[in-house]
Scaffold this active site. Structure first.
Site, PDB file in Angstrom:
ATOM      1  CG  ASP A 168      16.952  89.408 -15.309  1.00 20.05           C
ATOM      2  OD1 ASP A 168      17.457  89.372 -16.445  1.00 20.05           O
ATOM      3  OD2 ASP A 168      16.010  88.680 -14.956  1.00 20.05           O
ATOM      4  CG  HIS A 184      22.484  90.878 -21.223  1.00 20.25           C
ATOM      5  ND1 HIS A 184      23.776  90.464 -21.362  1.00 20.25           N
ATOM      6  CD2 HIS A 184      21.885  89.953 -20.418  1.00 20.25           C
ATOM      7  CE1 HIS A 184      23.951  89.328 -20.682  1.00 20.25           C
ATOM      8  NE2 HIS A 184      22.805  89.003 -20.117  1.00 20.25           N
ATOM      9  CD  GLN A 207      21.783  82.644 -18.759  1.00 19.57           C
ATOM     10  OE1 GLN A 207      22.854  82.147 -19.073  1.00 19.57           O
ATOM     11  NE2 GLN A 207      21.049  83.266 -19.648  1.00 19.57           N
TER      12      GLN A 207
HETATM   13  P1  GDP Z   1      20.947  91.927 -17.304  1.00 19.85           P
HETATM   14  O1  GDP Z   1      20.215  90.728 -17.790  1.00 19.85           O
HETATM   15  O2  GDP Z   1      21.846  91.628 -16.142  1.00 19.85           O
HETATM   16  O3  GDP Z   1      21.679  92.681 -18.384  1.00 19.85           O
HETATM   17  O4  GDP Z   1      19.836  92.916 -16.726  1.00 19.85           O
HETATM   18  P2  GDP Z   1      18.416  93.279 -17.418  1.00 19.85           P
HETATM   19  O5  GDP Z   1      18.657  94.185 -18.552  1.00 19.85           O
HETATM   20  O6  GDP Z   1      17.625  92.042 -17.667  1.00 19.85           O
HETATM   21  O7  GDP Z   1      17.696  94.002 -16.215  1.00 19.85           O
HETATM   22  C1  GDP Z   1      18.254  95.121 -15.604  1.00 19.85           C
HETATM   23  C2  GDP Z   1      17.293  96.301 -15.768  1.00 19.85           C
HETATM   24  O8  GDP Z   1      17.675  97.332 -14.879  1.00 19.85           O
HETATM   25  C3  GDP Z   1      17.307  96.924 -17.153  1.00 19.85           C
HETATM   26  O9  GDP Z   1      16.031  97.426 -17.432  1.00 19.85           O
HETATM   27  C4  GDP Z   1      18.319  98.062 -17.010  1.00 19.85           C
HETATM   28  O10 GDP Z   1      18.078  99.131 -17.929  1.00 19.85           O
HETATM   29  C5  GDP Z   1      18.029  98.517 -15.605  1.00 19.85           C
HETATM   30  N1  GDP Z   1      19.182  99.077 -14.871  1.00 19.85           N
HETATM   31  C6  GDP Z   1      20.476  98.699 -14.895  1.00 19.85           C
HETATM   32  N2  GDP Z   1      21.191  99.399 -13.972  1.00 19.85           N
HETATM   33  C7  GDP Z   1      20.304 100.228 -13.359  1.00 19.85           C
HETATM   34  C8  GDP Z   1      20.425 101.184 -12.297  1.00 19.85           C
HETATM   35  O11 GDP Z   1      21.479 101.388 -11.704  1.00 19.85           O
HETATM   36  N3  GDP Z   1      19.253 101.828 -11.926  1.00 19.85           N
HETATM   37  C9  GDP Z   1      18.055 101.605 -12.534  1.00 19.85           C
HETATM   38  N4  GDP Z   1      16.978 102.263 -12.110  1.00 19.85           N
HETATM   39  N5  GDP Z   1      17.926 100.706 -13.536  1.00 19.85           N
HETATM   40  C10 GDP Z   1      19.029 100.034 -13.932  1.00 19.85           C
HETATM   41  P1  IMO Z   2      20.082  87.319 -18.000  1.00 24.82           P
HETATM   42  O1  IMO Z   2      21.355  87.075 -18.777  1.00 24.82           O
HETATM   43  C1  IMO Z   2      17.097  85.680 -15.283  1.00 24.82           C
HETATM   44  C2  IMO Z   2      16.171  81.400 -15.689  1.00 24.82           C
HETATM   45  C3  IMO Z   2      14.795  81.006 -16.194  1.00 24.82           C
HETATM   46  C4  IMO Z   2      14.608  79.697 -15.452  1.00 24.82           C
HETATM   47  C5  IMO Z   2      16.012  79.092 -15.476  1.00 24.82           C
HETATM   48  C6  IMO Z   2      16.233  78.072 -16.582  1.00 24.82           C
HETATM   49  O2  IMO Z   2      19.158  88.288 -18.622  1.00 24.82           O
HETATM   50  O3  IMO Z   2      20.397  87.605 -16.568  1.00 24.82           O
HETATM   51  P2  IMO Z   2      16.590  78.315 -19.205  1.00 24.82           P
HETATM   52  O4  IMO Z   2      15.699  78.854 -20.276  1.00 24.82           O
HETATM   53  O5  IMO Z   2      17.905  79.007 -19.096  1.00 24.82           O
HETATM   54  O6  IMO Z   2      16.744  76.818 -19.270  1.00 24.82           O
HETATM   55  O7  IMO Z   2      15.791  78.595 -17.823  1.00 24.82           O
HETATM   56  O8  IMO Z   2      16.908  80.181 -15.641  1.00 24.82           O
HETATM   57  N1  IMO Z   2      16.922  82.328 -16.570  1.00 24.82           N
HETATM   58  C7  IMO Z   2      17.126  83.632 -16.301  1.00 24.82           C
HETATM   59  N2  IMO Z   2      16.675  84.392 -15.280  1.00 24.82           N
HETATM   60  N3  IMO Z   2      17.913  86.212 -16.212  1.00 24.82           N
HETATM   61  C8  IMO Z   2      18.389  85.451 -17.222  1.00 24.82           C
HETATM   62  O9  IMO Z   2      19.318  85.889 -18.098  1.00 24.82           O
HETATM   63  C9  IMO Z   2      17.963  84.103 -17.328  1.00 24.82           C
HETATM   64  N4  IMO Z   2      18.217  83.101 -18.198  1.00 24.82           N
HETATM   65  C10 IMO Z   2      17.582  82.013 -17.713  1.00 24.82           C
HETATM   66  O10 IMO Z   2      13.823  81.962 -15.847  1.00 24.82           O
HETATM   67  O11 IMO Z   2      14.282  79.946 -14.112  1.00 24.82           O
HETATM   68 MG    MG Z   3      18.273  90.046 -18.154  1.00 20.49          MG
END
Ligand code: GDP
Ligand code: IMO
Ligand code: MG
Length: 427
Positions: A13, A41, A223
């Site tokens: 994330d 994502h 992840q």
């Molecule tokens: P990922 O799993 O690595 O793609 O990340 P996620 O989408 O799960 O979580 C990242 C969150 O942060 C999302 O809601 C994005 O829209 C937001 N985001 C990404 N870059 C930035 C940034 O530079 N600033 C802010 N405020 N939000 C961001």
């Molecule tokens: P993105 O790509 C954050 C975490 C789960 C749990 C552990 C194992 O959005 O960054 P699983 O279902 O994979 O066997 O769970 O991994 N986990 C993540 N945490 N971002 C993710 O993906 C995750 N994918 C799995 O919360 O702790």
């Molecule tokens: Mg994510």
């Protein structure tokens, strides 16, 4: 610059979706190489927000070919519903390529994931419940079902029966659940076969040729480094290699072809699920990071655990991934703190430790050693260049760069595509 890997440097994330989308317009292929629909994502384009779970974020860039590599575990029902959801929003998904060697997540994997977690009780991993671990376990046990098996009913039937023979014993005898009937599973899988057929390809061959022709290939990790099955905080990890090596095994492109490895690094730290997290906050600062950063899981809707930036983790990510660059995200979230703590080392049983300890017990005992950096209060979301940032925000970035061991080549100051400061070009 034919091939680059973009991956999470922390516990997921970090903003991988946004970073991938930003580059998507300039690359020819975006490849998911591990994980499955446990990923979430987020991509924000103008006033539209997309949450992608299984599809590479490049699917939103019209000229880019999205690829699901052999290392991914694919839930066909999720894939088809994600595709139709995008089609309804006017996104063309016809270029997608799906590896015939990718393993499938079937309903019995999701069931096993959920019952295992329930059985573990307080020792649970906190998985996403999407069947990821059980599907990878079957792959390693050589009883997995692959995409290509959908096209031979007799082989599919034999394989599903073999996989269920053992699982049904466990479900019935250990978990007190009803056995799963193999015929029903085969029927469900066959119903997906024709819908998936147009996408199925020898993706290793396609990508090998693309790299040789000088096409730009971007590998999008799911992840993050500390959720990696080998290099993460085992057993509180996911079941695949989220680190850079996974890009090679999960796509069939060899390591000598990779030119750049970019670590996506949040300006603070978050984690979802169980497991150690030295800089975790349980006070109003943690609440504020969660609120301002919108730290709620895209896949499961769980609140993310929040804490300060951890430079020990960032240095570790540089080492185990061979990072060439960082993309620092969410710097804007830290606006408003008078001073910002940064963990520079750990104290473990009275000793100062600079590197991530390999021992699980040591990591569980690690207490953060903080340095306090001066904060800033100016709005930075409109900053376009590094010089537009207030001096203290510049200082924060420079300090993180020095501690983390690789140049910070881009900075996110908001969720949108354009809310990015590009320092060194990635391509
Ligand atoms: P990922 O799993 O690595 O793609 O990340 P996620 O989408 O799960 O979580 C990242 C969150 O942060 C999302 O809601 C994005 O829209 C937001 N985001 C990404 N870059 C930035 C940034 O530079 N600033 C802010 N405020 N939000 C961001
Ligand atoms: P993105 O790509 C954050 C975490 C789960 C749990 C552990 C194992 O959005 O960054 P699983 O279902 O994979 O066997 O769970 O991994 N986990 C993540 N945490 N971002 C993710 O993906 C995750 N994918 C799995 O919360 O702790
Ligand atoms: Mg994510």
């Amino acid at each position: 610059m034919p091939a680059l890997v973009l991956l999470g440097a922390q516990w997921g994330d970090e903003g991988k979706g946004k970073a991938t989308d930003l580059l998507g317009g300039s690359v020819d292929y975006v490849v998911r190489y591990q994980g499955g629909n446990n990923a979430g994502h987020t991509v924000v384009v103008g006033d539209q927000t997309y949450a992608l779970h299984l599809l590479p974020s490049g699917i939103l860039s019209p000229d880019c070919v999205p690829v699901i590599g052999n290392g991914v575990v694919v839930d066909p029902a999720v894939l088809l519903s994600e595709l139709s959801g995008l089609n309804e929003r006017g996104i063309d998904t016809s270029k997608l390529l799906l590896s015939g060697n990718a393993h499938l997540i079937t309903p019995y994997h999701t069931t096993m994931d959920k019952v295992t977690e329930r059985f573990l009780g307080s020792r649970k991993i906190g998985t996403t419940g999407r069947g990821i671990g059980p599907a990878y376990a079957d792959k390693i046990n050589r009883v997995g079902i692959r995409v290509q098996d959908l096209y031979d009913e007799s082989i599919l039937t034999q394989k599903v029966e073999a996989a269920l023979d053992f699982k049904n014993q466990i479900l019935a005898k250990l978990y007190n659940r009803r056995a799963i009937e193999s015929g029903r599973i085969v029927e469900e899988l066959l119903a997906y076969a024709e819908q998936l057929r147009p996408f199925v390809a020898d993706t290793t061959l396609v990508l090998g040729r693309a790299v040789d022709e000088g096409k730009v290939v971007l590998f999008e990790g799911g992840q993050g480094t500390l959720l990696d099955i080998d290099h993460g905080t085992y057993p509180f990890v996911t079941s695949s290699n989220a680190t850079a090596g996974g890009a090679c095994t999960g796509s069939g492109v060899g390591p000598t072809k990779i030119d750049r490895v970019i670590g996506i690094l949040k300006a603070y730290t978050t984690r979802v699920g169980s497991g150690p997290f030295p800089t975790e906050l349980f006070d109003e600062d943690g609440e504020a990071l969660r609120r301002i950063g919108g730290e709620r899981g895209v896949t499961t809707g769980r609140d993310r655990r929040c804490g300060w930036f951890d430079a020990v983790i960032a240095r570790y990510a540089t080492r185990v991934n061979g990072l060439t660059d960082f993309f620092l995200t969410k710097l804007d979230v830290l606006t408003g703190w008078e001073r910002v703590p940064v963990c520079v080392a750990y104290e473990i049983d009275g000793k100062r430790v600079e590197e991530l300890p390999y021992s699980q017990s040591d990591f569980h005992h690690a207490k953060p050693v903080y340095e306090y950096l001066p904060g800033w209060s100016e709005d930075i979301t409109k900053a376009k260049t590094f010089d537009d940032l207030p001096k203290n925000a510049q200082g924060y970035v420079k300090a993180l760069e020095e501690m983390s061991g690789a140049p910070i080549s881009a900075i996110g100051v908001g969720p949108g595509r354009t809310e990015t400061i590009e320092i060194n070009s990635f391509l």
